[in-house]
Design a protein around this motif. Structure first.
Motif, PDB file in Angstrom:
ATOM      1  N   PRO A 110       0.873  -1.257  -0.057  1.00  0.00           N
ATOM      2  CA  PRO A 110       0.054  -0.102   0.158  1.00  0.00           C
ATOM      3  C   PRO A 110       0.936   1.228   0.180  1.00  0.00           C
ATOM      4  CG  PRO A 110       0.113  -1.035   2.115  1.00  0.00           C
ATOM      5  CD  PRO A 110       0.885  -1.909   1.374  1.00  0.00           C
ATOM      6  N   GLY A 111       0.165   2.350  -0.189  1.00  0.00           N
ATOM      7  CA  GLY A 111       0.952   3.648  -0.174  1.00  0.00           C
ATOM      8  C   GLY A 111       1.839   4.087  -1.279  1.00  0.00           C
ATOM      9  N   VAL A 112       2.884   5.029  -0.871  1.00  0.00           N
ATOM     10  CA  VAL A 112       3.764   5.427  -1.970  1.00  0.00           C
ATOM     11  C   VAL A 112       4.620   4.265  -2.597  1.00  0.00           C
ATOM     12  CG1 VAL A 112       3.869   7.587  -0.903  1.00  0.00           C
ATOM     13  CG2 VAL A 112       5.448   5.833  -0.100  1.00  0.00           C
ATOM     14  N   LEU A 113       4.764   3.322  -1.738  1.00  0.00           N
ATOM     15  CA  LEU A 113       5.589   2.145  -2.572  1.00  0.00           C
ATOM     16  C   LEU A 113       4.871   1.063  -3.167  1.00  0.00           C
ATOM     17  CD1 LEU A 113       7.771   1.384   0.662  1.00  0.00           C
ATOM     18  CD2 LEU A 113       8.561   2.546  -0.991  1.00  0.00           C
ATOM     19  N   LYS A 114       3.703   1.318  -3.408  1.00  0.00           N
ATOM     20  CA  LYS A 114       2.900   0.522  -4.648  1.00  0.00           C
ATOM     21  C   LYS A 114       3.478   0.688  -5.896  1.00  0.00           C
ATOM     22  CE  LYS A 114      -1.829  -0.586  -5.676  1.00  0.00           C
ATOM     23  NZ  LYS A 114      -1.820  -1.814  -5.151  1.00  0.00           N
ATOM     24  N   PHE A 115       3.793  -0.643  -6.635  1.00  0.00           N
ATOM     25  CA  PHE A 115       4.264  -0.693  -7.926  1.00  0.00           C
ATOM     26  C   PHE A 115       3.306  -1.607  -8.654  1.00  0.00           C
ATOM     27  CE2 PHE A 115       7.282  -3.008 -10.779  1.00  0.00           C
ATOM     28  CZ  PHE A 115       7.412  -1.700 -11.693  1.00  0.00           C
ATOM     29  N   ALA A 116       3.133  -1.270  -9.755  1.00  0.00           N
ATOM     30  CA  ALA A 116       2.115  -2.014 -10.889  1.00  0.00           C
ATOM     31  C   ALA A 116       2.414  -3.159 -11.189  1.00  0.00           C
ATOM     32  CB  ALA A 116       1.847  -1.350 -12.026  1.00  0.00           C
ATOM     33  N   GLY A 117       3.855  -3.656 -11.154  1.00  0.00           N
ATOM     34  CA  GLY A 117       4.390  -4.990 -11.186  1.00  0.00           C
ATOM     35  C   GLY A 117       4.666  -5.157 -12.734  1.00  0.00           C
ATOM     36  N   LEU A 118       5.657  -6.138 -13.075  1.00  0.00           N
ATOM     37  CA  LEU A 118       5.952  -6.493 -14.395  1.00  0.00           C
ATOM     38  C   LEU A 118       6.034  -7.972 -14.479  1.00  0.00           C
ATOM     39  CD1 LEU A 118       9.398  -4.164 -14.501  1.00  0.00           C
ATOM     40  CD2 LEU A 118       6.988  -3.846 -15.775  1.00  0.00           C
ATOM     41  N   SER A 119       5.863  -8.421 -15.606  1.00  0.00           N
ATOM     42  CA  SER A 119       5.825 -10.022 -16.101  1.00  0.00           C
ATOM     43  C   SER A 119       7.281 -10.588 -15.615  1.00  0.00           C
ATOM     44  CB  SER A 119       5.525 -10.339 -17.669  1.00  0.00           C
ATOM     45  OG  SER A 119       6.755  -9.719 -18.200  1.00  0.00           O
ATOM     46  N   ALA A 120       7.378 -11.739 -15.088  1.00  0.00           N
ATOM     47  CA  ALA A 120       8.538 -12.510 -14.877  1.00  0.00           C
ATOM     48  C   ALA A 120       9.605 -12.483 -16.023  1.00  0.00           C
ATOM     49  CB  ALA A 120       8.175 -14.016 -14.356  1.00  0.00           C
ATOM     50  N   GLU A 121       9.016 -12.559 -17.197  1.00  0.00           N
ATOM     51  CA  GLU A 121       9.803 -12.592 -18.383  1.00  0.00           C
ATOM     52  C   GLU A 121      10.435 -11.421 -18.452  1.00  0.00           C
ATOM     53  OE1 GLU A 121       9.115 -14.315 -22.755  1.00  0.00           O
ATOM     54  OE2 GLU A 121       7.712 -12.766 -22.084  1.00  0.00           O
ATOM     55  N   THR A 122       9.856 -10.209 -18.289  1.00  0.00           N
ATOM     56  CA  THR A 122      10.271  -8.662 -18.523  1.00  0.00           C
ATOM     57  C   THR A 122      11.564  -8.752 -17.355  1.00  0.00           C
ATOM     58  OG1 THR A 122       8.458  -7.858 -19.651  1.00  0.00           O
ATOM     59  CG2 THR A 122      10.198  -6.425 -18.466  1.00  0.00           C
ATOM     60  N   VAL A 123      11.339  -8.960 -16.137  1.00  0.00           N
ATOM     61  CA  VAL A 123      12.220  -8.979 -15.214  1.00  0.00           C
ATOM     62  C   VAL A 123      13.314  -9.801 -15.253  1.00  0.00           C
ATOM     63  CG1 VAL A 123      12.586  -9.445 -12.717  1.00  0.00           C
ATOM     64  CG2 VAL A 123      10.393  -8.409 -13.312  1.00  0.00           C
ATOM     65  N   LEU A 124      13.339 -10.985 -15.663  1.00  0.00           N
ATOM     66  CA  LEU A 124      14.335 -11.766 -16.039  1.00  0.00           C
ATOM     67  C   LEU A 124      15.363 -11.368 -17.241  1.00  0.00           C
ATOM     68  CD1 LEU A 124      15.839 -14.729 -15.506  1.00  0.00           C
ATOM     69  CD2 LEU A 124      14.444 -15.552 -17.259  1.00  0.00           C
ATOM     70  N   PHE A 125      14.634 -10.762 -18.334  1.00  0.00           N
ATOM     71  CA  PHE A 125      15.341 -10.345 -19.501  1.00  0.00           C
ATOM     72  C   PHE A 125      16.329  -9.003 -19.097  1.00  0.00           C
ATOM     73  CE2 PHE A 125      15.662  -7.102 -22.875  1.00  0.00           C
ATOM     74  CZ  PHE A 125      16.379  -7.916 -23.914  1.00  0.00           C
ATOM     75  N   ARG A 126      15.620  -8.401 -18.296  1.00  0.00           N
ATOM     76  CA  ARG A 126      16.258  -6.991 -17.732  1.00  0.00           C
ATOM     77  C   ARG A 126      17.482  -7.307 -16.838  1.00  0.00           C
ATOM     78  NH1 ARG A 126      11.872  -2.115 -17.105  1.00  0.00           N
ATOM     79  NH2 ARG A 126      11.197  -2.050 -19.265  1.00  0.00           N
ATOM     80  N   THR A 127      17.326  -8.497 -15.954  1.00  0.00           N
ATOM     81  CA  THR A 127      18.401  -8.833 -14.979  1.00  0.00           C
ATOM     82  C   THR A 127      19.645  -9.236 -15.405  1.00  0.00           C
ATOM     83  OG1 THR A 127      16.527  -9.347 -13.339  1.00  0.00           O
ATOM     84  CG2 THR A 127      18.610 -10.364 -12.835  1.00  0.00           C
TER      85      THR A 127
END
Length: 751
Positions: A203-220
């Motif tokens: 909740p609050g200011v730290l809320k983030f919509a989220g990304l797909s696992a595929e996108t996160v793995l690729f960027r990682t």
């Protein structure tokens, strides 16, 4: 194999000169057969990195020139030549993947999965560890080979790439756990969770919509801040080259030359052995990136010297721990932090070490003041009988230490890249050794290459692994959110933010090496600290009535009378009210109009340098202060009491960064920088005397309070009369104390 391998759960500081000693982890001692493999593999890894960081280009250009000169046709070797040319200047992702594969394998050999002796020394345990290292390296290299295929599919991953990505991340986290403990893996798992499924739940200011696992793995894997991104590039280039350079210096005998030079210089001064520790640690810090290793190298000589001369054992250990901690502040190497700082700030590395020199000198002066005061307190006399031939020491020291470092600094000033400079300086070490009794032959060169790789193993896998966490910060915008939160918690107060960061660095430093603590804090809080420094500068301009006209125009959107009001000086409260009414967009415009690009760059550098200095405090601050514990083991004193002693002596770690925050100490005009340096020197002496309760003689509590007041006046920013008052007060107290001590001495002689 199970019979020739042992496990050591002590710190590695006694073995190496890297950050291996920063954390107390289980370290496997390879037996004869495994040790031979590690030795030759380490040499191969060192040569590979030397080849990728400049040596390959030089060799290929030399071969091409010789072939053209002699008219040789080497068409049969075109295939091999093409491969070598690609390896000489590899793509960054390939270079970093090779870096991780080679050092990952070594890390699995040095650091067992389980610390239990039976498993760690068994054939099955060693085989499992080596298999894990091979799998991690192979997964990384496979993903690099697949990069173009992934782009051709529209950044879609197939099953094999999912598996390889999972293996790569798991192995990287496991290596971070083995070498530094659980903090980096836990932070990384939380970061990955936040970017995928946890962010939408917060909740609050730290809320983030989220990304797909595929996108996160690729960027990682492929992102600029990911596993094989910028920080890994620093490790595979500058860090490896400089630590290999340091290993060559140590192998050439420069460590002993440093101690001998220090004894010659300081032997004729009161409390000379204590000053030897300070000088030796400062010089060793130019070639060693680890405070623990610095303590282990110089402390075995300097601590017994101090004890024999009459220093209390706990004080001797505290001096060595404090001085060795300062070794990471001393250019040109400064651990790995200066290289990371150059990448974050985009300020040339040569510029960073240039502005870091005077602050580092100020820190060592502060430690030296404690040494002198303690020597006066216990009545130590000069001891010039160091038993060394001054001429021989100076000649050996010049060839072993001063010549290579001189070559390094000269090339940096000329504008060559740091990796090229480190490579040429390494050659200078070998050539310089030929003018001494300890010439470096092929065996010594091989030993130095292997030592350098051994020393860099932990920091190499750490800087690659921490990319998992660092990548999430810009991907999710978490850094900007936390910067706003820090600004809110501090209420716009730079001093409160400073204290918060000091506490955070201390907590992080209990479980992370200094470099890792700096990376985490810099990623999260450096922008906030920069903004607060800029905010304070603009606030002072408004209060003084010196805000540029272009910046005053921006405030007319808030107050139509701003041009008139801001043309005259006003109270600090009124200036704060003006800034409080301005929104982020107006403040952005004001920053650009009020401060030059150079001033904004200086604010960014100041923020990073503050964090870098504060990240050193865990070395000397209880309850977890491994540098102090290492010194205590040498001095045979109580570790915790030694920690408090070193914490007291290392006060410069907290006082000098205040100058970064409130003065142009890191980038102002040279006359202003020197003025700050001189007044701060007096201030540090006043604070040291107040803490020790002794100047030229014992101090009463009112005198100690006055000395603290003098120190505060001397550190007060940008007000000349406070500096003048501080100097006058300090000189008066010094003269009074000196006179009183003389009277006591005369009285004792008369009786």
């Amino acid at each position: 194999m199970s019979r020739d391998t042992s496990i050591d759960t002590d710190t590695a500081s006694g073995q190496d000169d890297s950050e291996l000693g920063e954390r107390k982890m289980a370290v496997r001692q390879p037996g004869p057969s495994l040790q031979r493999f590690v030795y030759w593999f380490s040499i191969a890894v060192a040569l590979l990195h030397l080849f990728m960081n400049g040596l390959g280009t030089l060799l290929i250009e030399a071969g091409t020139w010789i072939g053209a000169t002699l008219g040789l046709q080497i068409a049969a070797f075109d295939g091999l030549g093409g491969t070598l040319r690609q390896l000489a200047v590899p793509a960054p992702l390939l270079k970093n993947a090779l870096h991780f594969a080679s050092f990952g394998l070594l890390a699995t050999i040095f650091y067992p999965m389980l610390a239990r002796r039976r498993f760690a020394t068994s054939r099955a345990g060693i085989a499992c560890d080596i298999l894990l290292g091979v799998l991690g390296g192979a997964a990384g290299l496979f993903l690099i080979v697949q990069e173009m295929a992934i782009y051709d599919r529209g950044v879609r991953l197939i099953t094999a790439e999912w598996i390889a990505g999972g293996i790569l991340i798991l192995v990287a986290l496991e290596l971070a756990r083995r070498t530094t403990g659980w903090i980096v893996p836990v932070l990384s798992v939380l970061a990955l969770s936040y970017a995928t499924w946890l962010g939408p739940e917060v909740p609050g200011v730290l809320k983030f919509a989220g990304l797909s696992a595929e996108t996160v793995l690729f960027r990682t894997v492929y992102g600029d801040d990911g596993i094989f991104g910028n920080i890994a590039g620093i490790s595979s280039g500058i860090v490896v080259m400089f630590i290999i350079f340091g290993a060559f210096l140590l192998k050439s005998g420069a460590g002993q030359a440093i101690v001998d030079l220090s004894r010659v210089v300081a032997g004729r001064l009161a409390g000379g052995p204590g000053l030897v520790a300070v000088f030796a640690s400062a010089l060793t810090g130019t070639i060693s990136g680890s405070a623990v290793a610095n303590t282990a190298q110089t402390g075995t000589i300097t601590i017994p010297l101090m004890q024999r001369s009459g220093y209390p054992s706990r004080f001797a250990a505290g001096v060595e721990a404090s001085a060795s901690t300062g070794g990471q502040l001393m250019p040109p190497i400064m651990g790995a932090g200066a290289f990371v700082m150059a990448n974050y700030t985009q300020i040339p590395y040569a510029d960073i070490i240039a502005v870091a020199a005077l602050p580092a000198l100020l820190y060592f002066l502060s430690v030296g003041f404690y040494v002198r005061i303690e020597a006066k307190r216990v009545g130590l006399k000069p001891d010039p009988n160091h038993g060394l031939d001054v001429r021989e020491v100076l000649i050996r020291g010049a060839f072993k230490l001063l010549a290579p470092i001189g070559v390094l600094v000269a090339l940096l000033i000329e504008g060559f890249t740091p990796t090229y400079c480190a490579g040429i300086a390494t050659v200078a070490v070998v050539v310089g050794s030929w003018f001494t009794r300890e010439r470096m032959g092929l065996r010594a060169i091989g030993d130095a290459l292997a030592m350098g790789v051994r020393n860099v193993t932990m920091i190499a896998v750490l800087l690659v692994s921490i990319g998992i966490f660092v990548n999430i910060i810009p991907t999710t915008g978490l850094g900007n959110t936390l910067s706003l939160m820090i600004a809110e918690w501090s209420g716009g107060s730079l001093l409160i933010a400073f204290v918060l960061l000091a506490l955070a660095s201390l907590v992080l430093g209990m479980g992370l090496p200094v470099t890792a603590a700096y990376v985490v804090l810099a990623t999260l809080s450096a922008p906030a600290l920069r903004d607060l420094i800029v905010y304070n500068q603009i606030l002072e301009m408004i209060a003084d009535g010196t805000l540029p006209e272009a910046a005053r125009i921006s405030f007319m959107l808030v107050d139509p009378q701003a041009m008139t009001k801001l043309a005259e000086p006003m109270s600090m409260a009124a200036a704060e009210a003006f800034l409080a009414d301005a929104g982020p967009q107006i403040m952005q415009s004001v920053r650009e109009q009020a401060l030059s690009p150079e001033a904004l760059t200086l604010a960014l550098l100041s923020g990073h340098m503050i964090i870098f200095w504060l990240s050193q405090d865990s070395n000397v601050t209880p309850p977890v202060c491994l540098t102090a514990f290492t010194a205590a083991a040498i001095a045979k004193t109580d570790p915790m009491k030694t920690g408090f002693e070193s914490w007291k002596i290392a006060k410069g770690l907290y006082l000098v960064p205040l100058l970064f925050a409130y003065t142009p100490f890191l980038g102002g005009p040279i006359e202003e920088v020197l003025e700050i340096f001189v007044f701060a020197t007096f201030g540090l002496y006043a604070v040291a005397a107040a803490f020790q309760g002794y100047l030229e003689g014992p101090l009463s509590w009112p005198e100690r309070a006055l000395l603290l007041g003098a120190g505060a006046l001397l550190f007060w920013p940008d007000v000349w009369w406070t500096h003048a008052a501080g100097v006058v007060l300090f000189v008066m107290l010094f003269a009074w104390n000196w006179r009183q001590s003389r009277r006591v001495v005369a009285s004792s002689r008369g009786t």
